[in-house]
Write a protein that holds these residues in place. Sequence first.
Motif, PDB file in Angstrom:
ATOM      1  N   LYS A  80       0.707  -1.317  -0.067  1.00 61.60           N
ATOM      2  CA  LYS A  80      -0.069   0.083  -0.168  1.00 61.60           C
ATOM      3  C   LYS A  80       1.058   1.331  -0.165  1.00 61.60           C
ATOM      4  O   LYS A  80       1.208   1.841   1.104  1.00 61.60           O
ATOM      5  N   PRO A  81       1.583   1.550  -1.186  1.00 60.31           N
ATOM      6  CA  PRO A  81       2.171   2.816  -1.246  1.00 60.31           C
ATOM      7  C   PRO A  81       2.075   4.215  -0.654  1.00 60.31           C
ATOM      8  O   PRO A  81       2.868   4.726  -0.201  1.00 60.31           O
ATOM      9  N   GLY A  82       0.678   4.178  -0.704  1.00 60.92           N
ATOM     10  CA  GLY A  82       0.186   5.614  -0.166  1.00 60.92           C
ATOM     11  C   GLY A  82       0.264   5.487   1.520  1.00 60.92           C
ATOM     12  O   GLY A  82       0.020   6.579   1.911  1.00 60.92           O
ATOM     13  N   ASP A  83       0.256   4.153   2.169  1.00 61.51           N
ATOM     14  CA  ASP A  83       0.378   4.316   3.728  1.00 61.51           C
ATOM     15  C   ASP A  83       1.692   4.261   3.960  1.00 61.51           C
ATOM     16  O   ASP A  83       2.725   3.867   3.387  1.00 61.51           O
ATOM     17  N   GLU A 104       2.692 -10.624   9.024  1.00 57.60           N
ATOM     18  CA  GLU A 104       2.216  -9.359   8.586  1.00 57.60           C
ATOM     19  C   GLU A 104       2.835  -8.285   9.803  1.00 57.60           C
ATOM     20  O   GLU A 104       2.994  -8.695  10.895  1.00 57.60           O
ATOM     21  N   VAL A 105       3.095  -7.223   9.401  1.00 58.54           N
ATOM     22  CA  VAL A 105       3.723  -6.189  10.164  1.00 58.54           C
ATOM     23  C   VAL A 105       2.904  -4.845   9.829  1.00 58.54           C
ATOM     24  O   VAL A 105       2.195  -4.727   9.018  1.00 58.54           O
ATOM     25  N   GLU A 106       3.308  -4.009  10.815  1.00 56.34           N
ATOM     26  CA  GLU A 106       2.725  -2.617  10.702  1.00 56.34           C
ATOM     27  C   GLU A 106       4.108  -1.869  10.817  1.00 56.34           C
ATOM     28  O   GLU A 106       4.733  -1.597  11.860  1.00 56.34           O
ATOM     29  N   GLY A 107       4.774  -1.140   9.943  1.00 56.12           N
ATOM     30  CA  GLY A 107       5.583  -0.355   9.713  1.00 56.12           C
ATOM     31  C   GLY A 107       7.056  -1.430   9.610  1.00 56.12           C
ATOM     32  O   GLY A 107       6.825  -2.736   9.605  1.00 56.12           O
ATOM     33  N   ALA A 145       0.703  -2.960  -6.992  1.00 55.91           N
ATOM     34  CA  ALA A 145       2.122  -2.390  -6.880  1.00 55.91           C
ATOM     35  C   ALA A 145       2.630  -2.932  -5.625  1.00 55.91           C
ATOM     36  O   ALA A 145       1.899  -3.258  -4.702  1.00 55.91           O
ATOM     37  N   VAL A 146       4.033  -3.498  -5.669  1.00 62.36           N
ATOM     38  CA  VAL A 146       4.827  -3.845  -4.523  1.00 62.36           C
ATOM     39  C   VAL A 146       6.104  -2.997  -4.403  1.00 62.36           C
ATOM     40  O   VAL A 146       6.834  -3.093  -5.232  1.00 62.36           O
ATOM     41  N   ARG A 147       6.420  -2.696  -3.280  1.00 64.68           N
ATOM     42  CA  ARG A 147       7.813  -2.095  -3.023  1.00 64.68           C
ATOM     43  C   ARG A 147       8.558  -2.750  -1.970  1.00 64.68           C
ATOM     44  O   ARG A 147       7.781  -3.439  -0.984  1.00 64.68           O
TER      45      ARG A 147
END
Length: 178
Positions: A80-83, A104-107, A145-147
């Motif tokens: 989620k490139p916008g997040d 799964e992670v947050e940041g 999209a994936v970064r």
Amino acid sequence: RIAGAAALTVGLVGLGAPAYADFRSVPDPADATGSLNDIRRVGIDHTKGRVWLRIKVTDLRRSPGAGHGFASAGIYFDTKPGDKGPEYLLTTGLYSGMDYQLIEVEGFGTHTGEPMSCGHRITLDYKRDVVRGWVARACLKRPDAVRLAVKMVDDYDASHPVVDWLKGFRFKVLDVHF
């Protein structure tokens, strides 16, 4: 001991969905010379079913040797490139017999769940000094999209761990189209 490994940054940006996948390879200078696992090149391929990666290091070893520390890699997936920050982390030790897992992670700091059981894999090629892996796009909820960011941490000397991010950046965007 805390371990980490190979830090890379690569972005995959879907700009329409052409009928082909795209591959990018990014060189990294010898900037973590205190580690045998200095990242030298990272390749990524975003295909219809999987996100593939290849991390070339200086000297991948089966064992750190007696009394030596531990090295590992963390591959962060930002879907989620916008997040702000990544949503997934694929971790692996860099020695024979070590496990890998996708979570799964947050940041970059907070793990938000148990290891995931969807399709993903890491293999270590000691002859070629390469870490290879893939994650099924379904695991990442099929993003357009994936970064990626890849981090290597070598705890050979616990008082002075060596940390290597590809080119020193997190999420440096390189366009790779799916």
